[in-house]
Design a protein around this motif. Structure first.
Motif, PDB file in Angstrom:
ATOM      1  N   ARG A 263       0.942  -1.105  -0.119  1.00 36.00           N
ATOM      2  CA  ARG A 263      -0.004   0.008   0.005  1.00 36.00           C
ATOM      3  C   ARG A 263       0.728   0.949  -0.077  1.00 36.00           C
TER       4      ARG A 263
ATOM      5  N   GLN B  92       2.607   2.832  -2.893  1.00 35.79           N
ATOM      6  CA  GLN B  92       1.313   2.618  -4.156  1.00 35.79           C
ATOM      7  C   GLN B  92       1.728   1.262  -5.240  1.00 35.79           C
ATOM      8  N   SER B  93       1.527   0.167  -4.830  1.00 31.55           N
ATOM      9  CA  SER B  93       1.420  -0.979  -6.105  1.00 31.55           C
ATOM     10  C   SER B  93       0.437  -1.699  -5.549  1.00 31.55           C
ATOM     11  N   GLY B  94      -0.586  -1.252  -4.661  1.00 33.97           N
ATOM     12  CA  GLY B  94      -1.670  -2.147  -4.647  1.00 33.97           C
ATOM     13  C   GLY B  94      -2.755  -2.137  -6.312  1.00 33.97           C
ATOM     14  N   LEU B  95      -2.345  -1.644  -6.863  1.00 34.57           N
ATOM     15  CA  LEU B  95      -2.876  -2.024  -8.086  1.00 34.57           C
ATOM     16  C   LEU B  95      -1.992  -3.074  -9.144  1.00 34.57           C
ATOM     17  N   GLY B  96      -0.434  -3.228  -8.530  1.00 34.17           N
ATOM     18  CA  GLY B  96       0.481  -3.689 -10.064  1.00 34.17           C
ATOM     19  C   GLY B  96       0.109  -4.736 -10.517  1.00 34.17           C
TER      20      GLY B  96
ATOM     21  N   PRO C  33      -3.379  -5.571 -11.639  1.00 34.08           N
ATOM     22  CA  PRO C  33      -4.660  -4.634 -11.882  1.00 34.08           C
ATOM     23  C   PRO C  33      -5.850  -6.401 -11.329  1.00 34.08           C
TER      24      PRO C  33
ATOM     25  N   ASN D 155       6.223  -1.806  -9.915  1.00 34.97           N
ATOM     26  CA  ASN D 155       4.106  -1.999  -8.421  1.00 34.97           C
ATOM     27  C   ASN D 155       4.457  -3.295  -8.608  1.00 34.97           C
TER      28      ASN D 155
ATOM     29  N   GLU E 241       3.764  -6.151  -5.855  1.00 31.64           N
ATOM     30  CA  GLU E 241       2.477  -6.601  -5.954  1.00 31.64           C
ATOM     31  C   GLU E 241       2.099  -8.050  -5.007  1.00 31.64           C
TER      32      GLU E 241
ATOM     33  N   ASP F 177      -2.457   3.094  -3.761  1.00 30.90           N
ATOM     34  CA  ASP F 177      -2.206   3.311  -5.337  1.00 30.90           C
ATOM     35  C   ASP F 177      -1.803   5.150  -6.069  1.00 30.90           C
TER      36      ASP F 177
ATOM     37  N   SER G 170      -3.747   6.185  -8.616  1.00 28.96           N
ATOM     38  CA  SER G 170      -4.427   6.249  -9.151  1.00 28.96           C
ATOM     39  C   SER G 170      -5.753   7.431  -8.583  1.00 28.96           C
TER      40      SER G 170
ATOM     41  N   VAL H 196      -9.345   5.458  -6.470  1.00 32.90           N
ATOM     42  CA  VAL H 196      -9.138   4.863  -4.774  1.00 32.90           C
ATOM     43  C   VAL H 196      -9.911   5.722  -4.125  1.00 32.90           C
TER      44      VAL H 196
END
Length: 337
Positions: A44, A47-51, A53, A72, A76, A204, A206, A209
């Motif tokens: 988190r 910023q890799s939560g949606l590394g 997707p 990222n 993840e 992430d 973005s 979020v």
């Protein structure tokens, strides 16, 4: 009728681990539970939560991250792979507990409870990705990891005890004070997840979020209030244990928790006034694990379990079977002739 082949029983027939090995395996599950929490926080905070997707694959076309996804995607995906390591460690604990002679069903059940918590949290992790890091799902993901840590700590404690019924070392009102301390510590951690869900570290880069629609500074103030409550309860329990002349071990565990709380408080204040830098937030998450472990150890130190008694079979013939309840068993002596 032929016996059903149970792989765990087959292993137990050929390998009996030492009690020390089982204790080591139990401690390893605690360590891995902490690592999962910290690395999940790192996902988190970087910023890799949606590394990756999507889930269970990393992309629609690839199981693993591609070069275009950058660091990222690697972070993840690496966190996902740690789940398999955790399963392996829990599996060793289950097998060792099952193969221990005499058999300790309570330990084996705690191992299986960890396994199903890991599986459940893996599914929640997938839902987290599929919902675009919904903050409520992210919070439940962390709380399930804390549940895993709870069971792991209990399993570690039980691996160092016998199987007799627990015996309180202090009076019931003192035990009730420790229950309040654990409940307040749990509330402190839950409020901390709300702070994370409302704060600026969305997981992430973005802007899409979602965040929990609360002022994170106000929730942080509530979090701080609970810190003072937990510190006060810890001090009250220590003075109470001294007053009732409890054994030394519970007092030592309370002192350990007090030290952990002070260090965690210092880190919390520094990260707040430094505008929550990622590194300090990660250290604070690690500290929250240590606070919870310390609270559980305080609670568990106020009772003890001795080895359960060994009940021999009714027959006094040589080689008669023994009903093994404790950690060790002996064959009944041959009758004199």
């Amino acid at each position: 009728m032929p016996k059903t082949l149970n792989p765990l029983q087959l292993i137990a027939d050929r390998w009996q681990p030492s009690a020390r090995f089982v204790r080591g395996a139990a401690l390893a599950t605690v360590v891995m539970a902490v690592i999962i929490v910290v690395t999940g926080g790192a996902v988190r905070l970087t910023q890799s939560g949606l590394g990756c997707p999507t889930w269970p694959t990393c992309t629609e076309e690839s199981l693993t991250p591609t070069g275009a996804m950058g660091i990222n995607g690697i972070i993840e995906f690496s966190n996902r792979m740690l789940t398999y390591v955790l399963c392996g460690v829990v599996g060793v604990f289950i097998i060792a507990s099952r193969a221990l002679a005499p058999r300790r069903r309570g330990l084996t059940r705690l191992g299986w409870a960890q396994f199903w918590l890991v599986m459940g949290n893996a599914v929640v992790g997938g839902i987290t990705v599929l919902t675009g890091l919904n903050p409520y799902i992210v919070s439940s993901h962390f709380l399930l990891a804390s549940g895993l840590l709870t069971v792991a700590v209990i399993g570690w404690q039980r691996s160092r005890e016998g199987d007799a019924a627990p015996r309180d070392l202090v009076a019931r009102p003192v035990r009730q004070l420790s229950w309040v301390l654990v409940a307040a510590s749990a509330a402190l951690i839950v409020i901390g997840t709300v702070v994370s869900g409302a704060g600026k570290h969305a997981g992430d880069a973005s802007k899409d979020v979602r965040r929990i629609p609360l002022d994170w500074r106000e929730v942080t103030q509530l979090h701080v209030d609970f810190v003072f409550i937990v510190v006060g309860l810890t001090a009250a329990l220590w003075f109470t244990l001294r007053a009732v002349k409890s054994p030394a071990q519970p007092r030592r565990k309370v002192l350990e928790m007090f030290v952990v709380l002070l260090l965690q408080g210092v880190i919390g204040y520094v990260q707040y006034f430094a505008d929550t830098p990622e590194l300090l937030v990660g250290v604070h998450m690690f500290g929250s694990c240590l606070v919870w472990i310390a609270a559980l150890r305080v609670f568990l130190s106020l009772r003890e379990r001795a080895d359960a008694p060994i009940v021999p079979a009714p027959s006094d013939e040589p080689g008669a079977p023994v009903k093994r309840i404790g950690r060790e068993a002996v064959q009944p002596a041959a009758s004199s002739r």
